[in-house]
Design a protein around this motif. Structure first.
Motif, short mmCIF file in Angstrom:
data_model
loop_
_atom_site.label_atom_id
_atom_site.label_comp_id
_atom_site.label_asym_id
_atom_site.label_seq_id
_atom_site.Cartn_x
_atom_site.Cartn_y
_atom_site.Cartn_z
N ASP A 37 34.56 41.28 23.37
CA ASP A 37 34.55 41.26 24.79
C ASP A 37 35.31 42.81 25.18
N SER B 272 34.14 46.15 27.01
CA SER B 272 34.58 46.32 28.11
C SER B 272 34.77 47.92 28.22
N VAL C 23 39.58 39.88 40.32
CA VAL C 23 38.91 39.31 39.25
C VAL C 23 37.57 38.58 39.77
N THR C 24 36.55 38.89 38.84
CA THR C 24 35.25 38.25 39.46
C THR C 24 35.24 36.71 39.43
N ARG D 149 30.59 33.70 37.11
CA ARG D 149 30.34 33.75 35.65
C ARG D 149 29.02 34.09 35.84
N PRO E 212 35.57 42.69 43.36
CA PRO E 212 35.67 43.51 42.15
C PRO E 212 35.02 44.82 42.53
N ALA F 220 35.04 47.13 37.41
CA ALA F 220 35.59 45.74 37.05
C ALA F 220 34.55 44.48 36.83
N ASP G 265 33.48 42.59 33.65
CA ASP G 265 33.61 41.15 33.78
C ASP G 265 32.30 40.57 33.11
N LYS H 44 29.62 42.17 31.83
CA LYS H 44 29.16 42.74 30.79
C LYS H 44 27.83 43.39 31.23
#
Lengths: 298, 520, 134
Positions: free
Chosen positions: A165, A169, C7-8, C11, C44, C48, C52, C54
């Protein structure tokens, strides 16, 4: 094109590691190079940065022939491989300090931000780092000069999920400023950011296309027939067909629409009672392709 | 891209960080080795330490190069903005700093402690520290590291190469049993030494350039193998004839040889049969006894070998010397060479106009079977080939043995000390650059002279000899209590030539005139 | 160490078949509608969001631009991108949902063989779930 190769080929002791590869990676793309182990991905990547010289054909990287890459071209290219030889007795800090002195375009602030983000101990020797920390250190060494091209050879292999991860990132944080060519088996991790896919089998490039196009043409199909299995001469685009009584399962690699697919099934197999077709993730597409090409005689 | 000097600095800093302690140790040993007075304190340990230092230096060089290996697919520098030639310069500078500069510095300081002039100290420092041998070997080590990928591979290749060389030379020796000759110690030994150095230097430079600039590993390895083969041939298989042919081609004044009278003594060669076991000298008048020959020579010749001697004389111009470099006998039958033979060791090979008849004498051992076979051949001829060098005095220096030191043209910095209690005069000279062919020292009023050991002859041409310098120490004995005056003479080679003498039969005449002696 | 970042809160499990852009937009709008993201709350940044979830920063950028355009998010100078009050439905939206979207849904439901009761129960459960999050 940031990367363009023409008939790239490399032999090792009568073993054709790479043959006739025509790879094109447009600017800004994140191209996933996928294939089984030994397919020639690492060799191809090494030829792109002139660690290996091609035997035939040529590769053009950032507009320069790979064999003519000068040190000033390397200011814009970063290469990361899981088994790089590093000066193991240097500490992380000393290694990055050495690198920063090689690049006039080194971004100290970015380096420090990544160090904090990755939580690396600056005074620990490179040789004493765990595999994950070592990859992160190498990544800082690759990202801090904001390269235009980032070539990553299996950057996620052997890493635990948390480190994977973190590495992703890190890569993604610069992905909009750079073109990326990444080879990895962790397809679920990279699928999210992949824009293009290139698939290699036994040294050859089978195809390369955008991920949308790839996803659009692959479907997992499950067919139940009205009366038994009456299939003849299945199309080549139907991969890994499995028959079980009245049930046929295969992966369609040339899907265009539901109707067209149904028609094709009827044509080859007769009466259809039920047809189900689901899209596939990159990982599943890759698995299907590898299985289909495993026994191929080149 | 960063400029080259700053890149070199960056690379040096990194390598210093990685190898600092090891490099410091090597540097320290290199300095230490330039102080013979300190080294002699170490006694038996000295030779181990020296081997350790030499191997350690080579190991350091090789490790430094492997750190950023050229033969590699994985080293970091390959994908970084570091040009190959810059990397090479950085590695070379490191070797200079770790091995060569300390040696130069140490030698310089040592000379100063010996109260030599600054000029001599600088030249002596350079010649000791930047010795042609060391430079060639270090360059070769770097080249070796540039065509191999790691220490293990290097060791394997090195051991394999050495083993092959040993096997081939042993095989050759088996096929050509003879008394081994040490060509390197003759005046023409430079052909081998400089030949090998030249091969090493040219190969090393080519390899380093091919690898660091182009990474052409296959071509570089080809050069390495070719150079090794050529070098091995020079060292192990060159042979006197080829070596002296090179020397003769560089003969300064061939006419001087033409007018020289060299004659082989008339009459039969004195001869007797040597019994199997070594015996005390009887029939001493001919000087032909078992002690003339080394044990190995007697072993090679076998029991009941035919021992005989030959003598040449020369009429030399005043002050000139004739050096008998090498003698060979060939037995020809109807124009075909059926046997070659070389004589045993001699005590001196320098013939002077005044005296020294022994220099012209040579003692031979022919195995019994060969003697019988040759003697029974009615058309056999003995061809004696003498490879000679005519030396003439060039520069002379005269000075008292009171410790004073001066520079003398053609001889170098010379001085002498006199120890009253032992009567020993220690002469010490340092000649920078090209060396004289021969150096001799004598006490004024005495006819006896002495030469430096172990390498008194040097016929190398100036072009190859200009780099470096040589220190010679000569010991003389003086009588009386007064400070003696020392004369040092430097000779130059005027001509190098061969003279051949042909006699019928085996012992200087036909079988009837000069028959073989019977066994005792 | 606590980083104060946006933060997101949702998910993303990539499902094959739908583009990532569509999936992220859907996840974001669902979060806003369900109350997981409140109006005025910071959203975000592109970086970010990409990190978060990906996904490629370019995709994240497109998502955010789209959401701003559709007025799910608004840009407040000096603060950044924040969640806007859920936009008013446009004139034809309601009609489109109740007629066309429902028709699509019914066809699909019949194809997989679900009966009306199952479908109604599922709708009720989904509705409750969203309300519970408010």
């Amino acid at each position: 094109m940031i990367i363009e190769t023409q008939n790239l080929a490399k032999n090792f002791w009568r073993h054709d590691a790479v043959q006739d590869v025509n790879l094109s990676v447009p600017e800004g793309a994140t191209c996933a190079l996928i294939g089984a182990n030994g397919a020639g991905k690492t060799t191809t990547m090494r030829m792109l940065v002139n660690v290996l010289a091609p035997d035939r054909g040529h590769a053009c990287v950032l507009g320069v022939d790979s064999r003519q890459l000068k040190p000033k071209d390397r200011l814009r290219i970063a290469f990361l491989s899981e088994n790089q030889e590093l000066p193991d007795r240097l500490s992380v800090g000393q290694y990055l300090e050495y690198l920063s002195a090689l690049y006039p375009n080194w971004d100290r602030a970015l380096e420090q931000q990544l160090m904090a983000q990755f939580e690396l101990p600056p005074t620990r020797a490179l040789g004493k780092l765990s595999h994950g920390m070592r990859m992160k250190a190498m990544l800082i060494g690759a990202l801090s000069f904001r390269p235009k091209l980032l070539i990553l050879d299996e950057p996620l292999s052997g890493l635990d999920p948390l480190v994977r991860d973190e590495v992703m990132s890190g890569i993604l944080s610069q992905a909009d400023e750079t073109t990326i060519l990444i080879s990895s088996h962790e397809l679920s991790e990279i699928e999210g950011c992949t824009t293009h896919v290139a698939f290699m089998v036994r040294g050859r490039l089978m195809f390369q296309e955008s991920i949308e196009a790839l996803s659009a043409r692959f479907r997992e199909v499950s067919v139940t027939f009205s009366q038994g299995d009456d299939c003849k001469a299945l199309p080549e685009t139907w991969l890994n067909p499995e028959v079980d009584g009245a049930l046929l399962r295969f992966v369609d690699s040339a899907y265009t629409s539901d109707d067209q697919q149904l028609a094709l099934v009827r044509k080859h197999c007769g009466g259809v009672r039920h047809l189900e077709s689901t899209p596939l993730s990159l990982r599943e597409i890759s698995k299907a392709l590898m299985r289909a090409t495993r026994g191929d005689v080149p | 891209m960063r400029k080259q000097p700053s890149l070199i600095g960056v690379l040096l800093r990194k390598d210093l960080r990685l190898f600092g302690p090891f490099a410091a140790l090597i540097a320290l040993l290199q300095v230490l080795w330039q102080f013979p007075n300190v080294v002699s304190q170490l006694g038996a340990l000295a030779s181990y330490l020296q081997t350790g230092m030499q191997l350690g230096t080579l190991l350091l060089i090789v490790l430094i190069c492997y750190e950023d290996a050229v033969v590699s697919l994985k080293h970091d520098w390959l994908t970084r903005p570091v040009p190959g030639p810059t990397l090479l310069l950085a590695k070379g500078l490191f070797v200079l700093m770790a091995a060569i500069f300390p040696a130069i510095g140490g030698a310089f300081v040592f000379n100063l402690t010996q109260h030599h002039s600054i000029g001599e100290a600088v030249l002596a420092g350079l010649s000791a520290g930047a010795e042609a041998n060391s430079l060639a070997v270090y360059a070769a080590a770097m080249a070796f590291a540039a065509v191999t990928s790691n220490v293990r591979q290097a060791v394997i290749v090195f051991l394999a190469g050495t083993a092959t060389f040993a096997v081939v030379t042993a095989g050759w020796a088996l096929l050509h049993p003879d008394v081994p000759e040490s060509l390197g110690f003759t005046g023409s030994g430079w052909v081998i030494r400089d030949g090998v150095r030249l091969v090493m230097a040219i190969a090393a430079i080519s390899i380093l350039w091919l690898q660091y600039r182009y990474r052409h590993t296959r071509a570089s390895r080809g050069v390495a193998v070719a150079a090794t083969v050529v070098g091995a041939w020079i060292v192990g298989f060159m042979g006197w004839t080829t070596m002296f042919a090179v020397q003769k081609a560089l003969s300064p004044d061939p006419d001087a040889a033409g007018s020289l009278q060299v004659t082989l003594a008339e009459g039969c060669f004195p001869a007797r049969v040597l019994a199997a076991d070594a015996e005390a000298a009887s029939g001493v008048s001919t000087g032909l006894n078992a002690q003339r020959y080394s044990e190995q020579h007697r072993k090679v010749a076998g029991p009941n070998a035919l021992a005989f001697s030959t003598r040449v004389n020369a009429r030399l111009p005043d002050g000139n010397l004739l050096v008998v470099n090498h003698v060979e006998a060939r037995y020809l039958s109807s124009g075909r060479v059926v046997r070659r033979l070389r004589p045993g060791r001699t005590s001196s090979n320098v013939m002077k106009a005044a005296d020294q008849p022994t220099a012209g004498n040579h003692y031979w051992l022919l195995p019994a079977a060969d003697a019988k076979r040759l003697a029974s051949d009615p058309v056999v001829e003995t061809h004696l080939n003498y490879s000679l060098s005519l030396l003439a005095p060039k520069n002379t220096a005269q000075f008292p043995a009171d410790g004073s030191r001066n520079y003398y043209d053609g001889i170098g910095y010379c001085g002498a000390d006199f120890d009253r209690t032992s009567g020993e005069v220690a002469v010490s000279c340092f000649k920078p650059g090209a060396q004289p062919a021969f150096l001799a020292a004598s006490i004024e009023g005495s006819t006896e002279s002495a030469v430096p050991r172990p390498l008194p002859m040097n016929f190398a041409p100036v072009a190859l000899d200009f780099w470096g310098g040589k220190r010679d120490d000569i010991r003389l004995a003086a009588h009386g209590s007064e400070i003696p005056r020392v004369t040092v003479t430097a000779y130059e080679a005027r001509a190098h030539f061969d003279r051949r003498f042909i006699r019928p039969g085996v012992l200087g005449g036909t079988g009837a005139t000069c028959p073989l002696p019977s066994a005792p | 160490m606590c980083h104060i970042t946006n933060v997101t809160p949702f998910r993303l499990t990539l499902t094959p078949g739908k583009s990532i852009f569509d999936q992220v937009v859907f996840a974001a709008t669902r979060s806003i509608l369900s109350g997981a993201l409140e109006p005025g709350q910071g959203f975000p940044s592109v970086r970010a969001l990409a990190a978060d979830l990906k996904i490629h920063p370019n995709t994240a950028h497109k998502v955010i631009q789209h959401l701003i355009q559709e007025r799910w998010l608004e840009v407040r100078p000096g603060i950044g991108t924040v969640v806007a009050a859920p936009p008013q439905a446009r004139a034809g939206d309601r009609q489109r949902l109740l007629k066309e979207e429902v028709e699509k849904f019914v066809v699909e439901a019949r194809r997989v063989g679900a009966d009306l009761d199952e479908v109604v129960d599922a709708i009720k459960a989904g509705w409750q779930h969203m309300r519970g999050n408010k």
